[in-house]
Design a protein around this motif. Sequence first.
Motif, PDB file in Angstrom:
ATOM      1  N   HIS A 165       0.827  -1.204   0.000  1.00  0.00           N
ATOM      2  CA  HIS A 165       0.000   0.000   0.000  1.00  0.00           C
ATOM      3  C   HIS A 165       0.863   1.256   0.000  1.00  0.00           C
ATOM      4  N   GLY A 166       0.783   1.992  -1.105  1.00  0.00           N
ATOM      5  CA  GLY A 166       1.522   3.239  -1.191  1.00  0.00           C
ATOM      6  C   GLY A 166       3.010   3.079  -1.321  1.00  0.00           C
ATOM      7  N   MET A 167       3.495   1.845  -1.568  1.00  0.00           N
ATOM      8  CA  MET A 167       4.928   1.600  -1.753  1.00  0.00           C
ATOM      9  C   MET A 167       5.745   2.058  -0.544  1.00  0.00           C
ATOM     10  N   GLN A 168       5.187   1.888   0.648  1.00  0.00           N
ATOM     11  CA  GLN A 168       5.880   2.345   1.846  1.00  0.00           C
ATOM     12  C   GLN A 168       7.121   1.517   2.166  1.00  0.00           C
ATOM     13  N   SER A 169       8.096   2.176   2.781  1.00  0.00           N
ATOM     14  CA  SER A 169       9.346   1.517   3.149  1.00  0.00           C
ATOM     15  C   SER A 169       9.152   0.572   4.331  1.00  0.00           C
ATOM     16  N   ALA A 170      10.052  -0.380   4.430  1.00  0.00           N
ATOM     17  CA  ALA A 170      10.110  -1.219   5.618  1.00  0.00           C
ATOM     18  C   ALA A 170      10.564  -0.363   6.791  1.00  0.00           C
ATOM     19  N   GLY A 171      10.064  -0.679   7.978  1.00  0.00           N
ATOM     20  CA  GLY A 171      10.481   0.134   9.115  1.00  0.00           C
ATOM     21  C   GLY A 171       9.853  -0.295  10.416  1.00  0.00           C
ATOM     22  N   GLY A 172      10.165   0.480  11.459  1.00  0.00           N
ATOM     23  CA  GLY A 172       9.619   0.250  12.784  1.00  0.00           C
ATOM     24  C   GLY A 172       9.211   1.562  13.395  1.00  0.00           C
ATOM     25  N   ALA A 173       8.526   1.486  14.531  1.00  0.00           N
ATOM     26  CA  ALA A 173       8.070   2.702  15.192  1.00  0.00           C
ATOM     27  C   ALA A 173       7.919   2.445  16.683  1.00  0.00           C
ATOM     28  N   ASP A 201       3.631  11.424  24.317  1.00  0.00           N
ATOM     29  CA  ASP A 201       3.096  12.114  23.144  1.00  0.00           C
ATOM     30  C   ASP A 201       3.979  11.955  21.917  1.00  0.00           C
ATOM     31  N   PHE A 202       5.177  11.395  22.098  1.00  0.00           N
ATOM     32  CA  PHE A 202       6.135  11.331  20.993  1.00  0.00           C
ATOM     33  C   PHE A 202       6.107   9.976  20.273  1.00  0.00           C
ATOM     34  N   LYS A 203       6.319  10.044  18.987  1.00  0.00           N
ATOM     35  CA  LYS A 203       6.375   8.845  18.163  1.00  0.00           C
ATOM     36  C   LYS A 203       7.561   8.950  17.212  1.00  0.00           C
ATOM     37  N   LEU A 204       8.387   7.919  17.204  1.00  0.00           N
ATOM     38  CA  LEU A 204       9.547   7.865  16.319  1.00  0.00           C
ATOM     39  C   LEU A 204       9.354   6.772  15.293  1.00  0.00           C
ATOM     40  N   LEU A 205       9.666   7.068  14.046  1.00  0.00           N
ATOM     41  CA  LEU A 205       9.648   6.076  12.965  1.00  0.00           C
ATOM     42  C   LEU A 205      11.063   5.906  12.432  1.00  0.00           C
ATOM     43  N   GLU A 206      11.452   4.658  12.187  1.00  0.00           N
ATOM     44  CA  GLU A 206      12.773   4.362  11.632  1.00  0.00           C
ATOM     45  C   GLU A 206      12.599   3.529  10.364  1.00  0.00           C
ATOM     46  N   PHE A 265       7.710  12.775  15.767  1.00  0.00           N
ATOM     47  CA  PHE A 265       6.543  13.648  15.800  1.00  0.00           C
ATOM     48  C   PHE A 265       5.990  13.749  17.217  1.00  0.00           C
ATOM     49  N   ASN A 266       5.452  14.904  17.539  1.00  0.00           N
ATOM     50  CA  ASN A 266       4.717  15.103  18.781  1.00  0.00           C
ATOM     51  C   ASN A 266       3.238  15.010  18.437  1.00  0.00           C
ATOM     52  N   LEU A 267       2.609  13.878  18.750  1.00  0.00           N
ATOM     53  CA  LEU A 267       1.237  13.628  18.326  1.00  0.00           C
ATOM     54  C   LEU A 267       0.226  14.526  19.023  1.00  0.00           C
ATOM     55  N   LYS A 268       0.564  15.008  20.187  1.00  0.00           N
ATOM     56  CA  LYS A 268      -0.356  15.914  20.882  1.00  0.00           C
ATOM     57  C   LYS A 268      -0.500  17.225  20.121  1.00  0.00           C
TER      58      LYS A 268
END
Length: 530
Positions: free
Chosen positions: A450-458, A463-468, A478-481
């Motif tokens: 879907h959408g050619m998304q890269s492999a990764g983790g999160a 409130d913070f979310k990190l994607l690798e 990102f600060n989701l709040k």
Amino acid sequence: MKTVRKKYTSFLIILLLVIPFISCKKQNNQPNIIFFLVDDLGWTDVGCYGSQFYETPNIDALAASGVRFTDAYAASHVCSPTRASIITGKYPASINLTDWLTGRRDFPFQKMLNVKINQHIPYDVKTLPAILKANGYKTAIYGKWHLGEDSASTARQGFDKHIPDWNRGWPKNGYYFPYGMKGLEEGDDGEYLTDRMTTEALKYIEQNKDKPFFLYLSHFAVHDPIEGRPDLVEKYQKKLAEMVPPESHPFILEGKPGVENPISRVDLDKAIDQEEYQGFKVFPNQTVKIKQHQDNVQFAGMVESMDESLGRVLNKLNELEIDDQTVVIFYSDNGGMSAANFWDPKRNIPEDELDKAFSTSNLPLRGGKGWLYEGGIRVPLIIKWPGKGLQKVTCDVPVTSPDFLPTILDMVGVKNTENSDGLSLVPLLTGDSILNRKAIFWHFPHYSNHGMQSAGGAVRSGDFKLLEYYDTGKVQLFNLKDDIGEQKDLSEIEVEKTSELKEKLHFWRDKTSAQMMNTNPNYDPSIKSD
């Protein structure tokens, strides 16, 4: 003496009549569990979560009688891993079932190879239905399994009954009879699958109303093929015609995340009208289009028929007078399909088939199914626990699908002896405002359809979310709040927080023995995916 003997005999007769009743009432102290699972339903595809187009009165009513979670997550942005986490209480990485089954094949444009995964839940892992069955519950799955194509798979995992006997992730012949699936051979022309699955499930409830049961009502809907029930499609065609068309563009462009020099939002918005970005396919640099409006009448029909299904289930519980002893959990396995499924990177979608390829919009969330952005993993969750759980309450504590096994076992009074990755949500359901958890994790060592998304983790912590991203090592924070749409990357501003969360994610991967990707020996940078 005769009088005493007569009284004693009468007492024994009364006692013999009462004992079964007492035993029955004791057995029924364990609540029934109905897990109502929807496939590919986005966070905002429900009225009480903000949809202005789809009508879901029964789901909204359930929210008013239970706890509605605003920050509920699926363990994956695709179906099978999340479903495995529900059944086992474990993160997909813990059981090496991290992609949909059977999984995406490798392509030469990939720098890394997709991880090889288990093709079913490992049979040495104790599952929720197996544990409940061992504690006196009747167990059944009606609908989608998609956790192993062995015909005996559901029985081996603890289910007494499975209808239909079809283990793939989509209905074989679509949503209209004849379905071509074992167990549903009889039916009427024009019969709709969501309605039929509900009818079968209601029969099961009636048959087991006097004993504790676990019903896993796992609808194929609203997964593609996008085929709404005709009467409801007509309703939404009329509704759409009466609405004022939105002024914003129906699609936006999204570039591949985690690249060295990502295309800015401003430049992507400028490119949407350029000639090279016309049509619907994978564009240069693996750029794709994302649906922005909830205006798909076929999908709307699917959503409302699913809502009707929930209403029929709730009405049956009331009719049988077991609603006060039945827990109802409403949930989706991943976000809505706002990005097309490019199982073939060369796919080109005709204009007249857009409603089949793009089901919904997840705004204000970014991305959709197949993405580690919130649109792919944040989902609706409502839990009604009669007599014990709160009502008309909204909870913003982050929760995730491995939490269901320990929660349900806690509810029914069964000691959880499994090494679950989740936590019981009972404290949140009964009034606490915090959960003793430091972070929630995701691991997807695959390239997404879907959408050619890269492999990764999160990882989400507070409130913070990190994607690798695994093929480049790049990260986003990102600060989701403050930024629920994940538009402002803080990784180079909040350096300490970035380092902290990255370390947490790596530590968790090591702890769970998460399988990592290897370099693709057939990688050819001259071969493009577009």
